[in-house]
Design an enzyme around this catalytic site. Structure first.
Site, PDB file in Angstrom:
ATOM      1  N   GLY A   8       1.110  28.578  -2.762  1.00 55.29           N
ATOM      2  CA  GLY A   8       2.599  28.097  -2.641  1.00 55.29           C
ATOM      3  C   GLY A   8       3.116  27.483  -1.226  1.00 55.29           C
ATOM      4  O   GLY A   8       3.832  28.017  -0.535  1.00 55.29           O
ATOM      5  N   ASP A  57      -1.465  26.876 -11.299  1.00 52.81           N
ATOM      6  CA  ASP A  57      -0.336  27.748 -11.734  1.00 52.81           C
ATOM      7  C   ASP A  57      -0.703  29.143 -11.602  1.00 52.81           C
ATOM      8  O   ASP A  57      -1.525  29.776 -12.214  1.00 52.81           O
ATOM      9  CB  ASP A  57      -0.099  27.519 -13.343  1.00 52.81           C
ATOM     10  CG  ASP A  57       0.964  28.372 -13.894  1.00 52.81           C
ATOM     11  OD1 ASP A  57       1.744  29.120 -12.965  1.00 52.81           O
ATOM     12  OD2 ASP A  57       1.377  27.880 -15.064  1.00 52.81           O
ATOM     13  N   TYR A 149      13.386  39.904  -9.381  1.00 48.61           N
ATOM     14  CA  TYR A 149      13.024  39.347  -8.045  1.00 48.61           C
ATOM     15  C   TYR A 149      12.888  40.572  -7.140  1.00 48.61           C
ATOM     16  O   TYR A 149      12.020  40.884  -6.516  1.00 48.61           O
ATOM     17  CB  TYR A 149      13.997  38.241  -7.422  1.00 48.61           C
ATOM     18  CG  TYR A 149      13.693  37.852  -6.121  1.00 48.61           C
ATOM     19  CD1 TYR A 149      12.571  36.914  -5.925  1.00 48.61           C
ATOM     20  CD2 TYR A 149      14.534  38.223  -5.016  1.00 48.61           C
ATOM     21  CE1 TYR A 149      12.495  36.455  -4.725  1.00 48.61           C
ATOM     22  CE2 TYR A 149      14.110  37.704  -3.608  1.00 48.61           C
ATOM     23  CZ  TYR A 149      12.902  37.073  -3.589  1.00 48.61           C
ATOM     24  OH  TYR A 149      12.631  36.569  -2.496  1.00 48.61           O
ATOM     25  N   ALA A 150      13.999  41.394  -7.104  1.00 40.56           N
ATOM     26  CA  ALA A 150      13.992  42.693  -6.173  1.00 40.56           C
ATOM     27  C   ALA A 150      12.908  43.491  -6.476  1.00 40.56           C
ATOM     28  O   ALA A 150      12.210  44.120  -5.667  1.00 40.56           O
ATOM     29  CB  ALA A 150      15.459  43.156  -6.357  1.00 40.56           C
ATOM     30  N   LYS A 153       9.534  42.256  -5.518  1.00 39.13           N
ATOM     31  CA  LYS A 153       9.214  42.174  -3.822  1.00 39.13           C
ATOM     32  C   LYS A 153       9.250  43.633  -3.420  1.00 39.13           C
ATOM     33  O   LYS A 153       8.435  44.061  -2.569  1.00 39.13           O
ATOM     34  CB  LYS A 153      10.354  41.698  -3.123  1.00 39.13           C
ATOM     35  CG  LYS A 153      10.604  40.240  -3.622  1.00 39.13           C
ATOM     36  CD  LYS A 153       9.276  39.326  -3.299  1.00 39.13           C
ATOM     37  CE  LYS A 153       9.526  37.833  -3.489  1.00 39.13           C
ATOM     38  NZ  LYS A 153       8.005  37.097  -3.022  1.00 39.13           N
TER      39      LYS A 153
END
Length: 249
Positions: A8, A57, A149-150, A153
């Protein structure tokens, strides 16, 4: 020269990290879906280090392994894996779908594990192998629409501890950098969800940050590059917050 795989590295923090590593004398391979942007970023740096970009990907089951194999083609060695790839889905609770959840977890949590797993033997051969994952302050605070997302992470913060224990005997250090509000297009889903004029929402946000500004990609890249370096040889299993003091407030 040491070689780094940046998963990324086309935009934002990943791009800033690739630039800085090249300037510091590293060879760099970027694995990303945005090949043209990654190549553009590489071309902006005049340092002599070897560099390559490959479409990958990372959310697929075989993408991370392929990324490691392609990185090894650059110089035949691998000294650091830096994972900056990620996705942010922002929706209200009732609208959040299982597809949103699964796609986020595949890229944000599964891919870093698979990348580390595939790279581990080569990092052990380095003698100064490093893994740097990109977490988020979302691992430590709530967000009204960033559920997957949270969670992803938070998973990385826990994952680095286990990886550090597993790879420590091989001399490989594994750490996590947790950015706060960094000014990149990655945050666009949040601005869209909160609605209204971004400038107003941004003013309210910045007012809560003790340093009084949004961070820039380079603010995070500096720490990532240090953790990827030989100088960070006795730091492992840690998560470092880079947020201008927001969590402290």
């Amino acid at each position: 020269m040491p070689t780094a795989l940046i998963a990324g590295g086309a935009t934002g923090i990943g791009r800033a990290t690739a630039r800085r590593l090249l300037e510091q004398g590293w060879d760099v391979h970027i694995a990303d879906v945005a090949v043209e942007l990654a190549e553009e970023g590489m071309a902006e740096v005049s340092a002599p280090g070897a560099r390559s970009v490959a479409y990958c990907d990372l959310a697929t089951a075989d993408g991370p392994g392929r990324a490691v194999a392609e990185a090894l083609l650059l110089t035949g060695r691998l000294d650091a894996v830096v994972v900056c790839a990620g996705m942010l889905v922002e929706r209200e609770l009732a609208d959040f779908t299982i597809q949103d959840w699964d796609a986020t977890m595949a890229l944000n949590a599964r891919a870093p594990f698979l990348l580390t797993q595939a790279a581990a033997p080569h990092l052990a051969e380095s003698g100064a192998g490093r893994v740097v994952l990109t977490g988020s302050t979302a691992a430590f605070r709530g967000g009204g629409g960033s559920f997957a997302y949270a969670a992803s992470k938070g998973a990385l913060v826990a994952l680095v501890r286990s990886l550090a224990v597993a790879l420590g005997p091989e001399g490989v250090c594994v750490n996590c950098v947790c950015p706060g509000w960094i000014d990149t297009p990655f945050n666009d889903p949040y601005w869209s969800r909160v609605g209204g004029e971004r400038a107003s929402a941004e003013r309210d946000l910045v007012a809560r940050i003790p340093l009084g500004v949004l961070g820039q990609p380079g603010d995070v890249a500096g720490l990532i590059c240090f953790l990827a370096s030989a100088d960070a040889g006795y730091i492992t299993g840690q998560s470092f917050v880079v947020d201008g003091g927001l969590l402290a407030s």
